[in-house]
Write a protein that holds these residues in place. Structure first.
Motif, mmCIF file in Angstrom:
data_model
loop_
_atom_site.group_PDB
_atom_site.id
_atom_site.type_symbol
_atom_site.label_atom_id
_atom_site.label_comp_id
_atom_site.label_asym_id
_atom_site.label_seq_id
_atom_site.Cartn_x
_atom_site.Cartn_y
_atom_site.Cartn_z
ATOM 1 N N THR A 132 45.669 48.228 33.756
ATOM 2 C CA THR A 132 44.935 48.244 32.785
ATOM 3 C C THR A 132 43.602 48.118 33.100
ATOM 4 O OG1 THR A 132 44.369 46.861 30.650
ATOM 5 C CG2 THR A 132 45.493 46.058 32.962
ATOM 6 N N SER A 133 42.338 48.705 32.460
ATOM 7 C CA SER A 133 41.254 48.544 32.639
ATOM 8 C C SER A 133 40.904 46.909 32.377
ATOM 9 C CB SER A 133 40.264 49.354 32.085
ATOM 10 O OG SER A 133 41.036 49.076 30.581
ATOM 11 N N PRO A 134 40.257 46.522 33.112
ATOM 12 C CA PRO A 134 40.311 44.284 32.764
ATOM 13 C C PRO A 134 39.538 44.266 31.463
ATOM 14 C CG PRO A 134 38.373 45.752 34.036
ATOM 15 C CD PRO A 134 39.481 46.749 34.012
ATOM 16 N N PHE A 135 39.340 45.006 30.498
ATOM 17 C CA PHE A 135 38.169 44.766 29.527
ATOM 18 C C PHE A 135 38.944 43.464 28.665
ATOM 19 C CE2 PHE A 135 37.185 48.732 31.693
ATOM 20 C CZ PHE A 135 35.876 48.508 31.850
ATOM 21 N N ALA A 143 42.552 46.856 25.895
ATOM 22 C CA ALA A 143 41.302 47.155 26.889
ATOM 23 C C ALA A 143 40.641 48.501 27.107
ATOM 24 C CB ALA A 143 41.961 46.494 27.936
ATOM 25 N N SER A 144 41.827 49.734 27.345
ATOM 26 C CA SER A 144 41.031 50.410 27.128
ATOM 27 C C SER A 144 39.650 50.983 25.974
ATOM 28 C CB SER A 144 41.983 51.978 27.592
ATOM 29 O OG SER A 144 42.726 52.145 28.053
ATOM 30 N N GLN A 196 44.237 41.157 30.058
ATOM 31 C CA GLN A 196 45.480 40.972 30.267
ATOM 32 C C GLN A 196 45.988 41.546 32.059
ATOM 33 O OE1 GLN A 196 47.422 40.244 28.040
ATOM 34 N NE2 GLN A 196 46.069 38.570 27.685
ATOM 35 N N GLY A 197 45.736 42.146 32.451
ATOM 36 C CA GLY A 197 45.708 42.968 33.922
ATOM 37 C C GLY A 197 47.443 41.246 34.169
ATOM 38 N N LEU A 198 46.151 40.728 35.113
ATOM 39 C CA LEU A 198 47.811 39.899 36.010
ATOM 40 C C LEU A 198 48.084 38.633 34.696
ATOM 41 C CD1 LEU A 198 46.417 36.673 37.725
ATOM 42 C CD2 LEU A 198 47.054 36.166 36.191
ATOM 43 N N ASN A 199 48.069 38.706 33.049
ATOM 44 C CA ASN A 199 48.658 37.838 32.811
ATOM 45 C C ASN A 199 49.796 38.259 31.393
ATOM 46 O OD1 ASN A 199 46.898 35.549 31.649
ATOM 47 N ND2 ASN A 199 45.207 37.258 31.541
ATOM 48 N N MET A 200 49.414 39.888 31.153
ATOM 49 C CA MET A 200 50.748 40.675 31.486
ATOM 50 C C MET A 200 52.516 40.482 32.562
ATOM 51 S SD MET A 200 49.874 44.685 29.421
ATOM 52 C CE MET A 200 48.540 44.175 31.413
ATOM 53 N N GLY A 201 51.126 40.214 33.634
ATOM 54 C CA GLY A 201 52.163 40.296 34.282
ATOM 55 C C GLY A 201 53.052 37.932 34.613
ATOM 56 N N ILE A 202 51.934 37.469 34.015
ATOM 57 C CA ILE A 202 52.703 36.611 34.039
ATOM 58 C C ILE A 202 54.050 36.654 33.325
ATOM 59 C CG2 ILE A 202 52.403 34.280 34.059
ATOM 60 C CD1 ILE A 202 51.264 34.864 36.539
#
Length: 535
Positions: free
Chosen positions: A299-302, A352-353, A305-311
């Motif tokens: 995902t773009s970082p806006f 995010a996009s 959520q990039g890390l949080n989706m992984g958690i």
């Protein structure tokens, strides 16, 4: 495999936050885990900046959050959008969002290297986790009975094979594990080139003078994201033309950051072009190999959520593995992972996009509409508050191991302050523990209740008996119902008939026992459970 020392329950490829979180959650359940990463040490610069309320809650459960907030995390409270001249278009005070889940609703600004070190330190809390750091994974294979990782010690060149029941690939955007399962990419219509610049300010007074939080500079095709982190760290993301990215120099970086900080006071610790991309593979699992984190979604970082989706991936997989290894389901339940998580991630990636596109708008009409909305929010606090509250909205889970028939199905359980049986004021999660829970304000009985508590191993908590709800928040959510909660704190289902709710859960879980013949005669327990639903 002949070497039993190299035999595990789960092999994890990639020791970033997603993989390390999963390893620790499995450690807490007594699973034998090996985790591999080519790099021996954590990356020196933060890549993610915010852990959301749900990730905070997961790290609360793991005993990480209290340590992190001492020096390496603080509530994320300030966020603003600015014009090209950095004049404020609208500023949001995120503190107004209520703490529904027991943590700051907008999450924590955190220092990623510190989090990763803590996660790695916790491997040693049990002898069941082996960390093969400085080991490059060469191949992953799935066989009928076992999965195999072949890895090489980067320092010595020695190669070895490791086997387990499953492999989880949390090995990033260029995932070897994703390639190994033959997944096709689904493009989600955001792809832009950015320059990422991380700097450290050594002057403490100068650092303190910089506004806390994040700033999005809205500028046609050249937007900027500026975030203040921890320990003198500032993060800059500059949107840039594709052809300029490859020749971008340190002198170019200094020119860009000079609009925000005095470059003579800033030490650049990372300068790299980066493709902000939105997409997911069409499959997250093949046989005994599964994907998590950036390997499963980019995902773009806006939206942060990039890390949080992984958690969330890690928390989800951890309890599914527990069901399998405890004999409560077979591995067909792993298919529910993508059923639930794929659509959930798709919504967050799309959000995010859209934010990324919004700050980079080129058309005069579109920019006028955006700036008019911002101006209205700036001058009309109720509208600004509504926009702020919308930041904490997450989609429900549907499908998978989620019940039906009630609005709470697939929702996140709130985490209010309660008073436990010893009279101590604490948070709900610290009382209900790690497994499946039935929360109720009424007395419960019946064969399905007996199965849930005595055979399945779920725990039953009665509001008013096992703990009190002095603020009435949980009681309001229950509204006379009982709710069945999964270990990841998502609600399976709710009903005024708790025995029927547990019977429905039993029936649902039994669908993930495909190895059992449909011609097998039902046990006396199954007959009682069936009658508790039909009768």
């Amino acid at each position: 495999m002949s070497n039993s020392e190299n035999s595990y329950d789960v092999l994890i490829v990639g020791c970033g936050p997603t993989g390390a979180t999963l390893a620790n959650l499995l450690r807490m359940s007594g699973r034998r885990v090996a985790i591999f990463d080519r790099d021996a040490d954590v990356f020196h610069a933060p890549r993610a900046m915010v852990i959301d309320a749900e990730s905070c809650r997961i790290y609360q459960r793991m005993g990480i959050l209290d340590r992190l907030t001492k020096e390496d995390a603080a509530p994320f409270l300030k966020h603003k959008f600015v014009a090209p001249n950095r004049k404020t278009l609208v500023a949001f005070d995120l503190e107004i969002i209520p703490e529904t889940f027991g943590q700051p609703a907008s999450g924590m600004m955190f220092h990623q290297p510190a989090l990763e070190r803590m996660l790695r330190e916790d491997f040693s809390k049990a002898p069941t986790v082996d960390a093969y750091l400085g080991h490059e994974v060469l191949s992953v294979e799935s066989h009928d009975e076992r999965a195999v990782v072949k890895a090489r010690n980067v320092e010595t060149g020695e190669e070895a094979e490791y086997e387990a029941s499953y492999i989880v690939g949390s090995d990033g955007g260029v995932s070897l594990c994703r390639r190994s399962i033959g997944a096709n990419r689904i493009d989600l219509e955001y792809r832009r080139k950015w320059i990422v610049i991380d700097v450290i300010l050594q002057d403490r007074d100068y650092w303190d003078s910089i506004r806390e939080g994040s700033e999005f500079k809205c500028q046609p095709d050249s937007a900027v994201v500026f975030v203040k982190g921890h320990h003198g760290h500032l993060r800059f993301d500059f949107e840039i033309e594709e052809e300029r990215a490859d020749s971008f120099s340190k002198e170019d970086a200094i020119a860009l950051i000079s609009d925000f900080v005095d470059p003579s006071s800033a030490e650049i610790i990372r300068l790299t072009p980066y493709n902000f991309y939105a997409g997911m593979p069409d499959r997250w699992r093949k046989d005994r190999i599964l994907l998590a984190g950036d390997a499963a979604h980019q995902t773009s970082p806006f939206a942060g959520q990039g890390l949080n989706m992984g958690i969330r991936d890690a928390a989800h997989l951890a309890f599914l593995f527990d069901l399998i290894f405890d004999g409560k389901a077979d591995d067909s339940i792993l298919d529910s992972y993508q059923e639930e998580r794929w659509d959930h991630c798709r919504v967050l990636i799309d959000v995010a996009s859209e934010r990324g596109k919004m700050i980079s708008l080129t058309g005069l009409g579109a920019r006028f509409r955006r700036n008019t909305i911002f101006a209205f929010a700036r001058h009309f606090p109720p509208f600004r508050r509504a926009m702020t509250l919308a930041r904490s909205d997450y989609p429900l889970y549907t499908g998978g191991l989620i019940g039906t028939g009630h609005a709470l199905c697939g929702a996140r359980l709130i985490q209010p302050w309660i008073v436990d049986a010893e009279g101590v004021r604490t948070k709900l999660d610290d009382v209900i523990g790690d497994g499946f829970s039935l929360l109720t304000s009424t007395s419960v009985s019946g064969p399905a209740i007996d199965w849930f508590e005595n055979e399945f191993g779920g725990r039953i908590f009665r509001v008013g008996e096992d703990f009190t709800d002095p603020e009435g928040k949980l009681t309001e959510v229950l509204d006379g119902h009982s709710i069945l909660v999964r270990p990841d704190r998502f609600i399976y289902g709710a009903s005024t008939q708790p025995n029927e709710l547990c019977a429905a859960f039993h029936d649902h879980l039994s669908k993930y026992h495909t190895s059992h013949s449909t011609e097998d005669a039902p046990s006396s327990t199954e007959q009682s459970l069936a009658s508790s639903v039909t009768g």
